[in-house]
Scaffold this motif. Structure first.
Motif, PDB file in Angstrom:
ATOM      1  N   HIS A   1      -5.735  -3.557  -7.313  1.00 24.90           N
ATOM      2  CA  HIS A   1      -5.257  -4.212  -6.083  1.00 24.90           C
ATOM      3  C   HIS A   1      -5.465  -3.348  -4.840  1.00 24.90           C
ATOM      4  CE1 HIS A   1      -3.572  -7.313  -8.570  1.00 24.90           C
ATOM      5  NE2 HIS A   1      -2.814  -6.446  -9.231  1.00 24.90           N
ATOM      6  N   PHE A   2      -5.808  -2.074  -5.038  1.00 27.96           N
ATOM      7  CA  PHE A   2      -5.927  -1.182  -3.866  1.00 27.96           C
ATOM      8  C   PHE A   2      -7.255  -0.434  -3.879  1.00 27.96           C
ATOM      9  CE2 PHE A   2      -1.438  -1.650  -4.974  1.00 27.96           C
ATOM     10  CZ  PHE A   2      -0.919  -2.136  -3.779  1.00 27.96           C
ATOM     11  N   PRO A   3      -8.373  -1.187  -3.675  1.00 29.64           N
ATOM     12  CA  PRO A   3      -9.695  -0.546  -3.751  1.00 29.64           C
ATOM     13  C   PRO A   3      -9.867   0.600  -2.750  1.00 29.64           C
ATOM     14  CG  PRO A   3      -9.850  -2.816  -2.899  1.00 29.64           C
ATOM     15  CD  PRO A   3      -8.471  -2.625  -3.402  1.00 29.64           C
TER      16      PRO A   3
ATOM     17  N   LYS B   1       0.852  -1.200   0.000  1.00 32.14           N
ATOM     18  CA  LYS B   1       0.000   0.000   0.000  1.00 32.14           C
ATOM     19  C   LYS B   1       0.886   1.249   0.000  1.00 32.14           C
ATOM     20  CE  LYS B   1      -3.807   2.120   2.511  1.00 32.14           C
ATOM     21  NZ  LYS B   1      -4.675   2.049   3.687  1.00 32.14           N
ATOM     22  N   ASP B   2       1.941   1.204   0.803  1.00 31.61           N
ATOM     23  CA  ASP B   2       2.868   2.349   0.871  1.00 31.61           C
ATOM     24  C   ASP B   2       3.553   2.561  -0.477  1.00 31.61           C
ATOM     25  OD1 ASP B   2       2.166   2.655   3.448  1.00 31.61           O
ATOM     26  OD2 ASP B   2       3.962   1.707   4.314  1.00 31.61           O
ATOM     27  N   ALA B   3       3.896   1.446  -1.106  1.00 28.55           N
ATOM     28  CA  ALA B   3       4.565   1.546  -2.418  1.00 28.55           C
ATOM     29  C   ALA B   3       3.618   2.192  -3.439  1.00 28.55           C
ATOM     30  CB  ALA B   3       4.982   0.160  -2.895  1.00 28.55           C
ATOM     31  N   TYR B   4       2.340   1.760  -3.386  1.00 24.79           N
ATOM     32  CA  TYR B   4       1.366   2.323  -4.338  1.00 24.79           C
ATOM     33  C   TYR B   4       1.143   3.809  -4.054  1.00 24.79           C
ATOM     34  CZ  TYR B   4      -2.691   2.489  -7.485  1.00 24.79           C
ATOM     35  OH  TYR B   4      -3.553   2.791  -8.515  1.00 24.79           O
ATOM     36  N   GLN B   5       1.133   4.155  -2.751  1.00 24.95           N
ATOM     37  CA  GLN B   5       0.974   5.569  -2.360  1.00 24.95           C
ATOM     38  C   GLN B   5       2.147   6.398  -2.908  1.00 24.95           C
ATOM     39  OE1 GLN B   5      -1.763   7.066  -0.533  1.00 24.95           O
ATOM     40  NE2 GLN B   5      -0.706   8.805  -1.469  1.00 24.95           N
ATOM     41  N   ALA B   6       3.317   5.781  -2.892  1.00 27.60           N
ATOM     42  CA  ALA B   6       4.515   6.479  -3.415  1.00 27.60           C
ATOM     43  C   ALA B   6       4.358   6.736  -4.912  1.00 27.60           C
ATOM     44  CB  ALA B   6       5.768   5.650  -3.149  1.00 27.60           C
ATOM     45  N   ILE B   7       3.751   5.753  -5.610  1.00 26.65           N
ATOM     46  CA  ILE B   7       3.504   5.946  -7.050  1.00 26.65           C
ATOM     47  C   ILE B   7       2.519   7.104  -7.244  1.00 26.65           C
ATOM     48  CG2 ILE B   7       2.510   4.894  -9.141  1.00 26.65           C
ATOM     49  CD1 ILE B   7       3.478   2.165  -8.059  1.00 26.65           C
ATOM     50  N   LEU B   8       1.487   7.124  -6.384  1.00 23.04           N
ATOM     51  CA  LEU B   8       0.486   8.206  -6.493  1.00 23.04           C
ATOM     52  C   LEU B   8       1.143   9.567  -6.259  1.00 23.04           C
ATOM     53  CD1 LEU B   8      -2.655   6.753  -4.586  1.00 23.04           C
ATOM     54  CD2 LEU B   8      -2.117   6.641  -7.007  1.00 23.04           C
ATOM     55  N   ASP B   9       2.071   9.596  -5.317  1.00 21.87           N
ATOM     56  CA  ASP B   9       2.752  10.872  -5.023  1.00 21.87           C
ATOM     57  C   ASP B   9       3.650  11.303  -6.176  1.00 21.87           C
ATOM     58  OD1 ASP B   9       1.480  10.944  -2.608  1.00 21.87           O
ATOM     59  OD2 ASP B   9       3.143  10.008  -1.499  1.00 21.87           O
TER      60      ASP B   9
ATOM     61  N   ASP C   1     -10.213   6.340  -4.864  1.00 21.45           N
ATOM     62  CA  ASP C   1     -10.471   7.776  -5.073  1.00 21.45           C
ATOM     63  C   ASP C   1      -9.178   8.539  -5.314  1.00 21.45           C
ATOM     64  OD1 ASP C   1     -13.119   7.823  -5.126  1.00 21.45           O
ATOM     65  OD2 ASP C   1     -13.453   8.722  -3.153  1.00 21.45           O
ATOM     66  N   SER C   2      -8.190   8.261  -4.446  1.00 15.50           N
ATOM     67  CA  SER C   2      -6.900   8.965  -4.573  1.00 15.50           C
ATOM     68  C   SER C   2      -6.255   8.644  -5.915  1.00 15.50           C
ATOM     69  CB  SER C   2      -5.946   8.533  -3.453  1.00 15.50           C
ATOM     70  OG  SER C   2      -6.560   8.727  -2.212  1.00 15.50           O
ATOM     71  N   ALA C   3      -6.382   7.369  -6.339  1.00 13.54           N
ATOM     72  CA  ALA C   3      -5.754   6.944  -7.599  1.00 13.54           C
ATOM     73  C   ALA C   3      -6.399   7.656  -8.790  1.00 13.54           C
ATOM     74  CB  ALA C   3      -5.886   5.431  -7.756  1.00 13.54           C
ATOM     75  N   ILE C   4      -7.735   7.703  -8.789  1.00 15.52           N
ATOM     76  CA  ILE C   4      -8.434   8.373  -9.913  1.00 15.52           C
ATOM     77  C   ILE C   4      -8.076   9.859  -9.939  1.00 15.52           C
ATOM     78  CG2 ILE C   4     -10.711   9.024 -10.822  1.00 15.52           C
ATOM     79  CD1 ILE C   4     -11.766   6.296  -9.835  1.00 15.52           C
ATOM     80  N   ASN C   5      -8.068  10.488  -8.771  1.00 12.73           N
ATOM     81  CA  ASN C   5      -7.722  11.918  -8.714  1.00 12.73           C
ATOM     82  C   ASN C   5      -6.298  12.167  -9.197  1.00 12.73           C
ATOM     83  OD1 ASN C   5     -10.211  12.784  -7.823  1.00 12.73           O
ATOM     84  ND2 ASN C   5      -9.715  12.448  -5.662  1.00 12.73           N
ATOM     85  N   ALA C   6      -5.377  11.247  -8.819  1.00 13.03           N
ATOM     86  CA  ALA C   6      -3.978  11.397  -9.253  1.00 13.03           C
ATOM     87  C   ALA C   6      -3.890  11.296 -10.776  1.00 13.03           C
ATOM     88  CB  ALA C   6      -3.125  10.318  -8.587  1.00 13.03           C
ATOM     89  N   GLN C   7      -4.615  10.323 -11.343  1.00 11.60           N
ATOM     90  CA  GLN C   7      -4.595  10.147 -12.799  1.00 11.60           C
ATOM     91  C   GLN C   7      -5.195  11.390 -13.490  1.00 11.60           C
ATOM     92  OE1 GLN C   7      -3.049   7.507 -13.903  1.00 11.60           O
ATOM     93  NE2 GLN C   7      -3.529   7.347 -16.078  1.00 11.60           N
TER      94      GLN C   7
END
Length: 494
Positions: free
Chosen positions: A33-35, A3-11, A39-45
């Protein structure tokens, strides 16, 4: 830890160009993989979809369909619809392709996003979303465009049609008339009712208001292809006879160079053959008859020595007469004793004199046209001058056939003719004498024969194929429907 790794990608979307490029690829790749971070992922994209670097934007848009899972799909559709406002052609094509790909996953969900923007989005987004529907829906396979999906389109379209511009209305009619479920008689009937509602046939007709006239014409143009022997034009024909014909000479139009009177008469003629039972048939036939008389002059009075008493030859307006005579002939079938029982003997005699005089002028003109076109085939018929003569010959032949019918005792309504601007039906035996060229749809602009005088001095050469789709929007205060569309919300609503 993942989860932290995915958050790092989002950042990474806040980093430099390299980080953003990687983020644009990896955010969608691991999204499922990170339901809890959806929201954060869509906003980042989305941030990447608005990046200043066009290559990052394109990469981010291309990957958007990967976010269209479950409840996220309508939101992604909404976002993609807003992205249709892009002026970069490559980006715009990516948005179109992305929308089409999520359409195939969930058509109703995608339509939900498109219609929410059509109803509430900015003008440019609304315009492009409507255009997307009008061009792309017909390309989708049947398994995507199910009956349920088509019903959804009809329901949502009705909401939009409560408040549209003229141009938007034309596009929605194109969308709806292309739906498979509306190809039936009851489907066509539904569409005619939609058009009648848009035309506001209950309102008082104001011939001096160009917008009012234009709206009626645009709506009628949309209705004409829908009429058939099972889907009647009665409501429209009645309205034209009762409200438009009596005001024909005072009609105004915002369209430059359009012979508005001829345009109205052509529409009436096209609709008249599909008219059902009419309530006030006799009074409407009388209105049509009176209008026809205006264009059927009496012969000039002759002096005692048989010479013309200084009066000019009346001008014969063939194009107008073709439309009026055809409409009268079509509606007259429903009341065949109109000329003999409903008119007094004096009126009937007067009409026969007018018919006879018109027929004489007609014969002269037909002879001149035939002579001018004799022996001409193929390329020779394609010159502008000969095209005009070919159409003029169609018009005059049609009038000739109809006049002969009315000269019968009692008047007959049996002949069939194809209106001069319509393609000739091959199997129609009454068309034996029509000329070879059936492609030209423009009425004559001029003619060499002196007896022929086109109305108002000239014709618009594109009248036969007049298209309203080239018109701009109509947002001036038009009241219900065709005016400004109220205070719709502005700004992005991701």
């Amino acid at each position: 830890q993942h989860k932290d790794a995915y958050q790092a990608i989002l950042d990474g979307v806040k980093g430099g160009a390299k980080e953003k490029r990687l983020a644009a690829q990896f955010i969608p790749k691991f999204f499922k993989h990170f339901p809890e971070l959806a929201d954060s992922a869509i906003n980042a994209q989305l941030d990447l979809c608005e990046d200043e670097d066009v290559s990052i934007r394109r990469q981010a848009i291309k990957e958007l369909p990967q976010f269209a899972t479950g409840d996220n799909l309508p939101r992604v559709a909404d976002i993609l619809t807003q992205l249709l406002q892009s002026d970069d052609s490559a980006e715009f094509n990516l948005v179109n392709n992305a929308l089409l790909s999520i359409f195939k996953m969930d058509a109703k969900g995608t339509l939900g996003g498109l219609f929410s923007q059509i109803l509430q989005g900015e003008d440019i987004v609304r315009e492009r979303a409507i255009k997307f529907l009008s061009t792309k829906l017909k390309t989708l396979p049947e398994e995507v465009m199910t009956k349920e999906v088509e019903e959804f389109i009809l329901t949502e379209s009705k909401k939009v049609l409560e408040d549209v511009t003229g141009e938007e209305f034309v596009l929605f009619m194109k969308i709806l008339s292309g739906l498979k479920s509306l190809q039936t008689v009851s489907g066509r009937q539904q569409l005619v009712e939609l058009v009648a509602e848009q035309a506001d046939l209950e309102q008082t007709f104001n011939p001096a208001d160009p917008d009012c006239v234009d709206r009626l014409l645009q709506c009628t143009r949309q209705a004409v292809p829908l009429f058939s022997k099972n889907v009647h034009s009665t409501k429209f024909v009645t309205y034209f006879c009762e409200h438009v014909l009596p005001n024909l000479s005072s009609l105004t139009t915002p369209v430059e160079g359009l012979d508005i009177q001829l345009e109205v008469l052509k529409l009436l003629a096209e609709m008249s053959s599909f008219c059902g039972d009419m309530e006030k048939l006799e009074s409407n036939l009388k209105k049509l008859f009176d209008k026809l008389l205006e264009y059927m002059p009496l012969p000039p009075e002759e002096a005692e020595n048989g010479e013309n008493a200084g009066n000019e030859e009346p001008k014969l307006q063939f194009s107008y007469v073709e439309c009026l005579l055809y409409s009268f002939h079509q509606l007259g079938r429903k009341l065949p004793d109109f000329l003999t029982a409903k008119l007094n003997a004096e009126k009937l005699k007067d009409f026969k004199i007018r018919l006879q005089y018109f027929a004489r002028g007609l014969q002269v003109y037909i002879r001149q046209l035939r002579l001018a076109l004799q022996g001409k085939t193929g390329e020779a018929l394609k010159t502008e001058e000969n095209k005009i003569k070919v159409v003029a010959l169609k018009i005059t032949n049609n009038i000739n056939v109809l006049i002969k019918d009315l000269f019968h005792i009692p008047p007959s309504y049996k002949s069939t003719v194809t209106l001069s601007w319509k393609p000739v039906q091959k199997a129609d035996p009454s068309q034996k004498r029509a000329s070879e060229d059936t492609t030209s749809s423009s009425p004559p602009k001029k003619a060499s024969a002196q007896i022929y005088n086109p109305p108002s001095g000239k014709y618009s050469s594109n009248l036969g194929s007049f298209s309203y789709e080239q018109r701009g929007g109509f947002r001036g205060g038009r009241g219900r429907g065709w005016g400004g569309r109220g205070n719709r919300s502005r700004g992005r609503i991701y």
